[in-house]
Design a protein around this motif. Sequence first.
Motif, mmCIF file in Angstrom:
data_model
loop_
_atom_site.group_PDB
_atom_site.id
_atom_site.type_symbol
_atom_site.label_atom_id
_atom_site.label_comp_id
_atom_site.label_asym_id
_atom_site.label_seq_id
_atom_site.Cartn_x
_atom_site.Cartn_y
_atom_site.Cartn_z
ATOM 1 N N GLU A 106 -2.538 -5.035 6.367
ATOM 2 C CA GLU A 106 -1.418 -5.326 5.478
ATOM 3 C C GLU A 106 -0.911 -6.755 5.660
ATOM 4 O O GLU A 106 -0.581 -7.430 4.673
ATOM 5 C CB GLU A 106 -0.263 -4.358 5.725
ATOM 6 N N ILE A 107 -0.853 -7.215 6.894
ATOM 7 C CA ILE A 107 -0.389 -8.582 7.151
ATOM 8 C C ILE A 107 -1.364 -9.580 6.531
ATOM 9 O O ILE A 107 -0.958 -10.526 5.859
ATOM 10 C CB ILE A 107 -0.195 -8.818 8.660
ATOM 11 N N ALA A 108 -2.669 -9.362 6.732
ATOM 12 C CA ALA A 108 -3.668 -10.253 6.134
ATOM 13 C C ALA A 108 -3.632 -10.158 4.611
ATOM 14 O O ALA A 108 -3.741 -11.183 3.918
ATOM 15 C CB ALA A 108 -5.056 -9.899 6.656
ATOM 16 N N CYS A 109 -3.452 -8.983 4.090
ATOM 17 C CA CYS A 109 -3.418 -8.781 2.642
ATOM 18 C C CYS A 109 -2.187 -9.448 2.028
ATOM 19 O O CYS A 109 -2.274 -10.069 0.965
ATOM 20 C CB CYS A 109 -3.435 -7.294 2.327
ATOM 21 N N TYR A 110 -1.051 -9.318 2.693
ATOM 22 C CA TYR A 110 0.167 -9.964 2.183
ATOM 23 C C TYR A 110 -0.050 -11.479 2.110
ATOM 24 O O TYR A 110 0.323 -12.117 1.123
ATOM 25 C CB TYR A 110 1.361 -9.632 3.069
ATOM 26 N N ASN A 160 -0.498 2.954 -0.760
ATOM 27 C CA ASN A 160 0.474 2.404 -1.709
ATOM 28 C C ASN A 160 1.431 1.528 -0.923
ATOM 29 O O ASN A 160 2.069 1.984 0.025
ATOM 30 C CB ASN A 160 1.248 3.507 -2.430
ATOM 31 N N SER A 161 1.548 0.293 -1.332
ATOM 32 C CA SER A 161 2.388 -0.671 -0.631
ATOM 33 C C SER A 161 3.850 -0.224 -0.626
ATOM 34 O O SER A 161 4.351 0.304 -1.612
ATOM 35 C CB SER A 161 2.278 -2.043 -1.296
ATOM 36 N N GLY A 162 4.508 -0.473 0.480
ATOM 37 C CA GLY A 162 5.934 -0.208 0.593
ATOM 38 C C GLY A 162 6.750 -1.490 0.569
ATOM 39 O O GLY A 162 7.955 -1.472 0.786
ATOM 40 N N LEU A 163 6.070 -2.617 0.315
ATOM 41 C CA LEU A 163 6.750 -3.904 0.327
ATOM 42 C C LEU A 163 7.515 -4.140 -0.972
ATOM 43 O O LEU A 163 7.044 -3.771 -2.052
ATOM 44 C CB LEU A 163 5.745 -5.045 0.533
ATOM 45 N N PRO A 164 8.675 -4.758 -0.860
ATOM 46 C CA PRO A 164 9.460 -5.073 -2.062
ATOM 47 C C PRO A 164 8.969 -6.378 -2.684
ATOM 48 O O PRO A 164 9.620 -7.408 -2.584
ATOM 49 C CB PRO A 164 10.872 -5.221 -1.499
ATOM 50 N N LEU A 165 7.810 -6.331 -3.303
ATOM 51 C CA LEU A 165 7.212 -7.553 -3.833
ATOM 52 C C LEU A 165 7.579 -7.756 -5.294
ATOM 53 O O LEU A 165 7.274 -6.940 -6.151
ATOM 54 C CB LEU A 165 5.691 -7.498 -3.710
ATOM 55 N N LYS A 166 8.241 -8.840 -5.552
ATOM 56 C CA LYS A 166 8.578 -9.229 -6.916
ATOM 57 C C LYS A 166 8.034 -10.630 -7.132
ATOM 58 O O LYS A 166 7.907 -11.417 -6.215
ATOM 59 C CB LYS A 166 10.082 -9.204 -7.126
ATOM 60 N N GLU A 182 0.840 -4.078 -7.176
ATOM 61 C CA GLU A 182 -0.483 -3.639 -7.630
ATOM 62 C C GLU A 182 -1.586 -4.495 -7.019
ATOM 63 O O GLU A 182 -2.643 -3.985 -6.665
ATOM 64 C CB GLU A 182 -0.566 -3.642 -9.155
ATOM 65 N N SER A 183 -1.347 -5.790 -6.898
ATOM 66 C CA SER A 183 -2.329 -6.666 -6.253
ATOM 67 C C SER A 183 -2.511 -6.272 -4.793
ATOM 68 O O SER A 183 -3.638 -6.243 -4.287
ATOM 69 C CB SER A 183 -1.886 -8.125 -6.336
ATOM 70 N N MET A 184 -1.420 -5.965 -4.120
ATOM 71 C CA MET A 184 -1.483 -5.545 -2.718
ATOM 72 C C MET A 184 -2.282 -4.238 -2.605
ATOM 73 O O MET A 184 -3.167 -4.121 -1.757
ATOM 74 C CB MET A 184 -0.059 -5.369 -2.187
ATOM 75 N N ASN A 185 -1.983 -3.272 -3.459
ATOM 76 C CA ASN A 185 -2.702 -1.994 -3.435
ATOM 77 C C ASN A 185 -4.195 -2.201 -3.685
ATOM 78 O O ASN A 185 -5.039 -1.657 -2.971
ATOM 79 C CB ASN A 185 -2.132 -1.037 -4.484
ATOM 80 N N PHE A 186 -4.524 -2.989 -4.695
ATOM 81 C CA PHE A 186 -5.917 -3.238 -5.041
ATOM 82 C C PHE A 186 -6.654 -3.925 -3.893
ATOM 83 O O PHE A 186 -7.754 -3.511 -3.501
ATOM 84 C CB PHE A 186 -6.016 -4.095 -6.316
ATOM 85 N N ARG A 187 -6.050 -4.957 -3.331
ATOM 86 C CA ARG A 187 -6.730 -5.703 -2.258
ATOM 87 C C ARG A 187 -6.870 -4.877 -0.992
ATOM 88 O O ARG A 187 -7.898 -4.966 -0.310
ATOM 89 C CB ARG A 187 -6.001 -7.010 -1.984
ATOM 90 N N MET A 188 -5.870 -4.090 -0.660
ATOM 91 C CA MET A 188 -5.992 -3.242 0.535
ATOM 92 C C MET A 188 -7.162 -2.270 0.365
ATOM 93 O O MET A 188 -7.956 -2.078 1.290
ATOM 94 C CB MET A 188 -4.697 -2.461 0.789
ATOM 95 N N ARG A 189 -7.275 -1.679 -0.801
ATOM 96 C CA ARG A 189 -8.394 -0.758 -1.051
ATOM 97 C C ARG A 189 -9.728 -1.504 -1.024
ATOM 98 O O ARG A 189 -10.729 -0.996 -0.514
ATOM 99 C CB ARG A 189 -8.183 -0.037 -2.377
#
Length: 176
Positions: free
Chosen positions: A87-91, A132-138, A153-160
């Motif tokens: 998650e840290i790398a993905c963020y 499913n990301s729990g980060l408040p990304l706007k 959605e980008s976070m979810n896609f990249r993590m998968r």
Amino acid sequence: MKLLLRFSAVLVAAGCFSQAQPARIDAPNRAIPTTAVSYQVLTDVPVEILDELASNYTGDLEQWRGEWIQSNSTTMLDGQSTIRLLEIACYADVMCHPIEYPLRVVTHDFIRERLELPEVRSSLEWIRSSYNSGLPLKEPADATGDFDGMLVESMNFRMREYANQLLKSSDSTSVN
């Protein structure tokens, strides 16, 4: 040496140091149930960790990778810490942070070297099927709100995608 200590601090912050006993690897063909496992996802952005890593990166990926992997070679990686590191790398990747590329490479290498651990493999399967990301990304500076949710959605896609890449690399090496 100072750099190695900071990487260890990042791993501690990411929850990588486990007091648990080493995972059993004597039954590698037995299926790992992923439905009964409950993982926590990041709910706060890891900006401070990323900024600290970026401040220590000299631009020499191989040196940084080698030091990072070596300093953490005895780390017990469990399922939760696998998710946290990804998650840290993905963020960093989603937010185009200056450390995104080297951190992604190092994180994937670190996890790839531990794919024989059932907890690591199970967490990657969970990411692939349930993350499913729990980060408040706007979207920054999005006054209209038109882009709300796109970063999540980008976070979810990249993590998968990360989980797929790591699991594929494991499957291709186990066939040989």
